[in-house]
Design a protein around this motif. Sequence first.
Motif, PDB file in Angstrom:
ATOM      1  N   ALA A   1     140.796 -19.718 111.622  1.00  0.00           N
ATOM      2  CA  ALA A   1     139.963 -20.453 110.711  1.00  0.00           C
ATOM      3  C   ALA A   1     141.758 -21.699 111.109  1.00  0.00           C
ATOM      4  N   VAL A   2     143.057 -20.978 111.198  1.00  0.00           N
ATOM      5  CA  VAL A   2     143.825 -22.234 111.570  1.00  0.00           C
ATOM      6  C   VAL A   2     143.834 -22.891 112.979  1.00  0.00           C
ATOM      7  N   LEU A   3     143.231 -22.309 114.577  1.00  0.00           N
ATOM      8  CA  LEU A   3     143.029 -22.619 115.271  1.00  0.00           C
ATOM      9  C   LEU A   3     142.131 -23.578 115.384  1.00  0.00           C
TER      10      LEU A   3
ATOM     11  N   VAL B   1     153.402 -21.723 103.890  1.00  0.00           N
ATOM     12  CA  VAL B   1     151.277 -22.414 102.305  1.00  0.00           C
ATOM     13  C   VAL B   1     151.642 -20.697 102.575  1.00  0.00           C
ATOM     14  N   GLY B   2     151.270 -20.518 101.156  1.00  0.00           N
ATOM     15  CA  GLY B   2     151.103 -18.717 100.621  1.00  0.00           C
ATOM     16  C   GLY B   2     150.117 -18.605  99.720  1.00  0.00           C
ATOM     17  N   ASN B   3     149.334 -17.219  99.438  1.00  0.00           N
ATOM     18  CA  ASN B   3     147.866 -17.295  98.908  1.00  0.00           C
ATOM     19  C   ASN B   3     148.997 -16.676  97.692  1.00  0.00           C
TER      20      ASN B   3
ATOM     21  N   ALA C   1     147.322 -21.051  95.573  1.00  0.00           N
ATOM     22  CA  ALA C   1     148.128 -21.105  96.520  1.00  0.00           C
ATOM     23  C   ALA C   1     149.331 -21.994  96.647  1.00  0.00           C
ATOM     24  N   ALA C   2     150.301 -21.920  97.351  1.00  0.00           N
ATOM     25  CA  ALA C   2     151.882 -22.967  96.788  1.00  0.00           C
ATOM     26  C   ALA C   2     152.026 -23.163  98.283  1.00  0.00           C
ATOM     27  N   LEU C   3     152.133 -24.672  97.871  1.00  0.00           N
ATOM     28  CA  LEU C   3     152.395 -25.179  99.125  1.00  0.00           C
ATOM     29  C   LEU C   3     153.948 -25.908  98.962  1.00  0.00           C
ATOM     30  N   TYR C   4     154.772 -25.118 100.322  1.00  0.00           N
ATOM     31  CA  TYR C   4     156.670 -26.216  99.888  1.00  0.00           C
ATOM     32  C   TYR C   4     156.344 -26.141 101.277  1.00  0.00           C
ATOM     33  N   ALA C   5     157.205 -27.870 100.700  1.00  0.00           N
ATOM     34  CA  ALA C   5     157.664 -28.706 101.549  1.00  0.00           C
ATOM     35  C   ALA C   5     159.013 -28.771 101.821  1.00  0.00           C
TER      36      ALA C   5
ATOM     37  N   ALA D   1     145.658 -21.397 101.515  1.00  0.00           N
ATOM     38  CA  ALA D   1     146.216 -20.956 102.659  1.00  0.00           C
ATOM     39  C   ALA D   1     145.599 -21.850 103.692  1.00  0.00           C
ATOM     40  N   THR D   2     144.012 -21.992 103.424  1.00  0.00           N
ATOM     41  CA  THR D   2     142.883 -22.632 104.703  1.00  0.00           C
ATOM     42  C   THR D   2     143.952 -24.316 104.359  1.00  0.00           C
ATOM     43  N   THR D   3     143.545 -24.657 102.584  1.00  0.00           N
ATOM     44  CA  THR D   3     143.848 -26.633 102.593  1.00  0.00           C
ATOM     45  C   THR D   3     144.804 -26.894 103.064  1.00  0.00           C
TER      46      THR D   3
END
Length: 391
Positions: A115-117, A214-216, A228-232, A87-89
């Motif tokens: 970490a996102v902050l 984004v989800g782990n 992890a999966a990233l959706y756009a 998720a970080t990436t």
Amino acid sequence: MAADPAPGWPGTSAWALDPDVSYLNHGGFGATPRCVQADQLTWRTALERNPTGFLVHQLPELLDGVRREVADFLRTGPEGIVFVDNATTGTQTVIAQTRLGAGDEIVVTDHCYPAVLAQLHRTAAAAGAVLRVASVPVEPPSRSWVTEAVMALVSGRTRLVIIDHVASCSGLVFPVDQITAECRRLGVAVLIDGAHAPGQVPVDLDRLAPDFWVGNLHKWVCAPKATAALYAAPRWRDQLLPLVGSHRLTEGYQAAFDWTGTRDPSALLSVPAALRFFAAAGWPAIWAHNNALARQGAALIAKSVGTAAPDPPDGMAAAMRLAGLPWQLTDAHAKELERRLLEQERVVVPVTSHAGAHWLRVSAQLYNSPGDYERLADALLRYQRERAHLV
Ligand SMILES: Cc1ncc(COP(=O)(O)O)c(C=O)c1O
């Protein structure tokens, strides 16, 4: 207490966890079942028999197969899904490519992952943009209350809203559907940080239709680490690039993310094995079981030490729950307590903080039993007695 997992469901022995430890931090890093680890080893072995054949010729098709299964699970088509390590990436990929100017704003809540902050602070500072933070209690009155608290900060200057699907510090399940719909109406982009969502709560990406999500898969789907999966959304797919580009950078959204240099794809290739692992029990039954166990476990602990366990309204809590601590702690004391519980009591549980208060955050997964929470409650009582003695 919630019943033990039904007959035929995977139990504790399906995981490789230390049997002497009560592991109440599934949310931290997940835990990979033995059969999924074995599957990953099979992929590694196949790769090493012919690295070129595997990585150059077989991998693209294999990744498409994984993508189809993950997309089905997340209730969307495969076109929107790419894979990242974690998720970080995923969050950094979106944040780094958000166009920001001086005075532009990003809206988050005070449950946002630290970490996102940190990523946001750096990006906002470089652009002269401003972070606006909505305060949301750990036990809010309703979903719409939370939506209103977030939307009250959204203005014509907002370039991105980042909402946790399930927050790390509190376990709170945010009304991501409502917030996404409101942002869509205003034409403001939304990134949903679903680090904890897949496998802990139902995810229906087509219905949600966020700009980015984004989800782990290594947490609650129990796939190997670094999956992890990233959706756009369709309108972003020809703009969003991986943080690290390689040969296929100019070949389109999925090709660019599919090859970011040589790496071990075995974890990703074992995601279908993790999905199969849970298939027989069925997700709705697993969610119901884990949610009930976490709720009852947190309540038991809080009752035992004389504190409260926040109980958010329906649909706003899942398999990570808070129990209050009977002491005021500093961050350093919180770390010390975590370490003591592990080393002296063999209980793994994180102490989280929100709005200046510290909490125990207990998770529930099929390998947990009521005895794990009782053990933590007893350990806390022992610690409490010792502190009283010291004072
Ligand atoms: C809400 C949230 N976002 C992002 C992350 C980062 O996940 P990872 O360490 O897998 O990148 C976490 C980790 O727990 C999290 O809880």
